[in-house]
Motif scaffolding. Structure first.
Motif, PDB file in Angstrom:
ATOM      1  N   ASN A   1      -3.650   2.388  -3.482  1.00 25.27           N
ATOM      2  CA  ASN A   1      -4.344   2.186  -2.412  1.00 25.27           C
ATOM      3  C   ASN A   1      -3.654   2.565  -0.956  1.00 25.27           C
ATOM      4  O   ASN A   1      -2.476   2.530  -1.208  1.00 25.27           O
ATOM      5  CB  ASN A   1      -4.639   0.852  -2.419  1.00 25.27           C
ATOM      6  N   GLU A   2      -4.559   2.977  -0.284  1.00 19.06           N
ATOM      7  CA  GLU A   2      -3.957   3.532   1.127  1.00 19.06           C
ATOM      8  C   GLU A   2      -3.454   2.323   1.924  1.00 19.06           C
ATOM      9  O   GLU A   2      -3.989   1.315   1.862  1.00 19.06           O
ATOM     10  CB  GLU A   2      -5.045   4.561   1.764  1.00 19.06           C
TER      11      GLU A   2
ATOM     12  N   ALA B   1       0.840  -1.063  -0.014  1.00 19.10           N
ATOM     13  CA  ALA B   1       0.042   0.067   0.012  1.00 19.10           C
ATOM     14  C   ALA B   1       1.294   1.169   0.001  1.00 19.10           C
ATOM     15  O   ALA B   1       2.062   1.155  -0.330  1.00 19.10           O
ATOM     16  CB  ALA B   1      -0.802   0.073   1.332  1.00 19.10           C
TER      17      ALA B   1
ATOM     18  N   GLU C   1      -6.050  -0.349   3.192  1.00 18.92           N
ATOM     19  CA  GLU C   1      -6.583  -1.074   2.106  1.00 18.92           C
ATOM     20  C   GLU C   1      -5.407  -1.970   1.320  1.00 18.92           C
ATOM     21  O   GLU C   1      -5.240  -1.742   0.122  1.00 18.92           O
ATOM     22  CB  GLU C   1      -7.435  -0.763   0.986  1.00 18.92           C
TER      23      GLU C   1
ATOM     24  N   LYS D   1      -3.338  -4.462  -0.518  1.00 22.63           N
ATOM     25  CA  LYS D   1      -3.482  -5.257  -1.860  1.00 22.63           C
ATOM     26  C   LYS D   1      -2.459  -5.958  -2.534  1.00 22.63           C
ATOM     27  O   LYS D   1      -1.450  -5.594  -2.090  1.00 22.63           O
ATOM     28  CB  LYS D   1      -4.240  -4.267  -3.037  1.00 22.63           C
TER      29      LYS D   1
ATOM     30  N   GLN E   1      -0.302   8.571  -0.205  1.00 21.11           N
ATOM     31  CA  GLN E   1      -0.399   9.124  -1.377  1.00 21.11           C
ATOM     32  C   GLN E   1      -0.107  10.549  -1.111  1.00 21.11           C
ATOM     33  O   GLN E   1      -0.466  11.280  -0.261  1.00 21.11           O
ATOM     34  CB  GLN E   1      -1.893   8.785  -2.048  1.00 21.11           C
TER      35      GLN E   1
END
Length: 792
Positions: free
Chosen positions: A294-295, A267, A298, A300, A270
């Motif tokens: 994604n932050e 992640a 979250e 991924k 941002q």
């Protein structure tokens, strides 16, 4: 595993041998008596056989040729040849006579510029008297010389581990560079063992045995690495955070060739006008760049399929677009960071994990039970020790290793037996008996005792000479039967045809011809714009291909000098100005009409003997003296400046060299070197042909100190192939003997050199004849005890 206790045990095992005469005594006690030297061996000897009188035969020659500089009150260079007070004092001055012997035999003295020179017979008288009277050398009782016990160099270590344990990586690449002596890295006197290298051996032994034996259950299709197991970045809320451009990495063992999925759980914080970018890299090669939008709330998965070869490979995750703006109003958008939560490697398709080759060979058919495991362990280790130590091993040495086996047993579990064997083998890999090439000998402390080496030592000398590795099963079988000497010629021919003989190209040719220096040269990119790493590799490959061709086809070694063909591809052909060659693969191409013939016109040799911005006739001439004629020039006198430092010199480069030679301090050496290098001035600093330099026609004509004249490099090469052929054959023989013996040559090796040259001349100069001449020579077949004779 109890790593601390194991490391201490391994360390103690590694150093307990002490690597000096004690090792020779220990080895000596293990063998039967070796045969004694057959003194009736008829060897050609260069020096006169009769007793020589100093007053009647030697002194008149010295007075005629030497006393104007080194006698009658003159002591040029601090040397006087008539200042001794008695004959006893004269013959006791070993240092002086050793230098005289060297300079007279190499024809360095009297200086080559002197028009009047001693005849060959007169030089032989001086050499013969020094050998007989000063050094008391007996040519009827050949001296095989003294060799310092030799440590395996990096190449030999890699090859030995490969052949002993069947692993496909090179742990020696992590070792410190080996020192060289007499031009080679096989010289015992310089192959020392530092504390750093000992630590490297410890580490390598563990890594090698990890690859050679399986002591854990096979991994499944997936292997996961949490953030804590990654290197790089900092831990932050359970993840690795990269707050600036950087990377995290790990080394993963891919158990077999095939397709894998590398999956990264990540992640990003941002910031700025683009998402964080993350690049996956394997072994230094970028595979793919992901946008991580994604932050951290979250996490991924980001995955990439990749085909991999079996083995350990470095997997790196790079953060490539850091951003920071402290003036951003939204505090959460001020700093872009990458967070890596973990990594997973998954094998696609069926997973088949065969046992490592070494594991399968030594344990694959054994049925291990609590009742037989000690007996099986002793049997397995005895077979392994005989190969690792390259000799017969008594059972007592196996018993010493059983303590390591029992350490594995004590740990228990389903792989207790394998762990014990693995640990014992790991100890062997740091033993002096593995790392050093010890040889059995009688009376190891007596330098006057000469004996023939046993068949196991002969097999080892033979295999490390030709293969830079341990003996194979066939050599061990012959040595065990005592048949190796009877079948020696056939074994040499077999070994030269084996793919492992490639080691002669890489290690002997690579150092004799100094091809390894191609990795170090740096032609000026402004002067030679087309030179790049690809051309660098092709040049080296061309010369290696010619050497390999001559060796594999058993051609005359004069092919190195006058081959009218070479092995080039389209790129190298374009560099050479040769038309009609296409493709990337090296191919045999005729050199007719190209001004090229033999290695002296190869781009590799011409480049390593040049300066970064121009050619160097001095370097080229010295290279030929050193490596083709075997008559190295003396070192320059102290305080003599470089050619470039003299602003008074004018004209073309050739004219400046001629002015430089007028300096009496420079004349003697440059008269030897310059004509040889000037012959190749039509080739520029990276081996391209040119007719002129700076608008002036190049004059490559010259005259050697021995009187031969030439107008072009082709004529000079003809001189090398005819009137200088004897010097070339002697030089190759000396180089090969030095490489094989692991020591520099001395005056008492002249019969051995002569025997190799004669073997060449009797066998149409074929490559195998040179190798057989070395292998059959007295210094290769025999050894004397340690300690020094009067002339050592």
């Amino acid at each position: 595993m109890r790593k601390g206790s194991i490391f201490i045990a391994l360390n103690a095992f590694a150093i307990e041998g002490r690597l000096n005469r004690q090792l020779s005594r220990c080895l000596s006690a293990l063998s039967a008596l070796c045969g004694t030297l057959p003194w009736l061996l008829a060897m050609p000897v260069d020096c006169p056989a009769k007793d020589l009188s100093y007053q009647k035969e030697v002194l008149p020659i010295l007075e005629q040729y030497c006393f104007d500089c080194h006698g009658d009150g003159t002591e040029k260079g601090g040397l006087s040849l008539d200042s001794w007070k008695s004959p006893a004092e004269r013959v006791a001055d070993l240092h002086v006579w050793k230098e005289v012997l060297r300079n007279v035999s190499l024809k360095v003295m009297p200086p080559p510029k002197r028009k009047v020179q001693p005849s060959e017979a007169e030089r032989a008288v001086i050499e013969g008297w020094i050998e007989q009277r000063v050094f008391r050398y007996d040519p009827d009782n050949p001296d095989p010389g003294r060799v310092t016990i030799r440590r395996l160099n990096r190449q030999e270590y890699n090859n030995t581990v490969r052949d002993l344990l069947h692993v496909n990586f090179k742990p020696g690449e992590d070792f410190p560079p080996d020192d060289t002596g007499y031009g080679f890295d096989t010289i015992g006197d310089v192959l020392t063992l530092s504390p750093v290298l000992l630590e490297k051996y410890m580490s390598a032994a563990g890594r090698v045995m990890d690859a050679a034996m399986r002591t854990t259950a096979p991994q499944g299709k997936k292997q996961q690495y949490p953030a804590q197991s990654l290197k790089g970045g900092q831990m932050h809320s359970g993840s690795r955070i990269l707050s600036t451009i950087g990377s995290v990495s790990l080394k993963h063992h891919f158990p077999q060739d095939g397709e894998y999925i590398i999956r990264i759980r990540a992640a990003a914080h941002q910031a700025g006008d683009e998402a964080a970018k993350m690049t996956i890299n394997v072994n230094g090669r970028d595979l793919h760049t992901f946008e991580v939008g994604n932050e951290p709330e979250e996490l991924k998965n980001f995955e990439r399929r990749v085909r991999m070869k079996a083995g350990s490979h470095e997997v790196t995750i790079k953060f490539i677009n850091d951003y920071y703006n402290p003036k951003e109003r939204d505090r959460r958008r001020r700093d872009r960071n990458l967070l890596v939560d973990g990594l997973e490697v998954e094998k696609t398709g069926a997973v088949v994990l065969p046992l490592p080759e070494f594991h399968r060979r030594i344990l694959g058919s054994e049925k291990i039970t609590p009742a037989n495991r000690l007996a099986v362990a002793k049997k397995v280790l005895h077979e392994f020790l005989c190969r690792a130590y390259r000799r017969r091993v008594p059972q007592a040495e196996v018993e010493r290793l059983m303590r390591f086996v029992k350490m594995g047993f004590d740990e228990g579990g389903p792989f207790a037996f394998e762990k014990g064997i693995k640990l014992a083998c790991q100890a062997v890999l740091v033993s002096p008996f593995f790392l050093y090439r010890g040889e059995v000998q009688k009376n190891p402390d007596d330098p006057e005792t000469v004996s023939r080496i046993d068949d196991y030592a002969l097999a080892s000398r033979l295999s490390y000479f030709i293969w830079s590795s341990m003996p194979d099963d066939e050599l061990f079988l012959q040595a065990g039967r005592g048949d190796l000497r009877k079948n020696l010629n056939a074994q040499v021919i077999r070994m030269l045809k084996d793919p492992k003989a490639r080691a002669l190209t890489e290690n002997f040719a690579g150092q004799w011809l100094q091809l390894r220096n191609m990795d170090l040269v740096s032609p000026d990119p402004g002067q030679y714009r087309e030179f790049d790493d690809k051309l660098r590799r092709l040049m080296r490959m061309e010369t290696e291909a010619l050497f390999e061709h001559v060796m594999r086809n058993d051609l005359p070694i004069t092919e190195f000098l006058d081959a009218d063909y070479s092995f080039i591809n389209a790129r190298l052909a374009r560099h050479y100005g040769i038309k009609g060659v296409s493709g990337d693969a090296l191919q045999k191409v005729s050199l007719a009409g190209s001004h090229r013939r033999g290695i002296l016109t190869h781009g590799s040799i011409l480049t390593i003997t040049s300066n970064p911005t121009r050619t160097s006739p001095v370097k080229r001439g010295k290279w030929i003296l050193d490596n083709i004629l075997g008559t190295p020039p003396p070192d320059p006198p102290p305080g003599v400046g470089q050619l470039e430092d003299n602003s008074k010199l004018e004209g073309t480069f050739r004219q400046r060299l001629e002015q430089h030679r007028k300096d009496p301090n420079c004349a003697a050496c440059h008269a030897l070197m310059d004509p040889l290098g000037i012959a190749f001035e039509n080739f520029d600093g990276v081996g391209r042909w040119r007719d002129d330099e700076g608008g002036q026609r190049i004059d490559s004509s010259g005259e050697l100190v021995s009187g031969e004249r030439f107008e072009t490099h082709e004529q000079f090469q003809e001189v090398l192939s005819t009137s200088k052929r004897g010097d070339y054959l002697r030089c190759v023989s000396e180089m090969m003997l030095t490489f094989a013996l692991g020591r520099g040559l001395e005056f008492y090796d002249k019969p051995a050199v002569s025997s190799v040259v004669k073997r060449l001349q009797d066998g149409k100069l074929s490559f195998s004849r040179a190798v057989l001449g070395v292998v059959d020579s007295v210094p290769f077949q025999y050894r004397r005890g340690d300690g020094r004779r009067i002339y050592d």
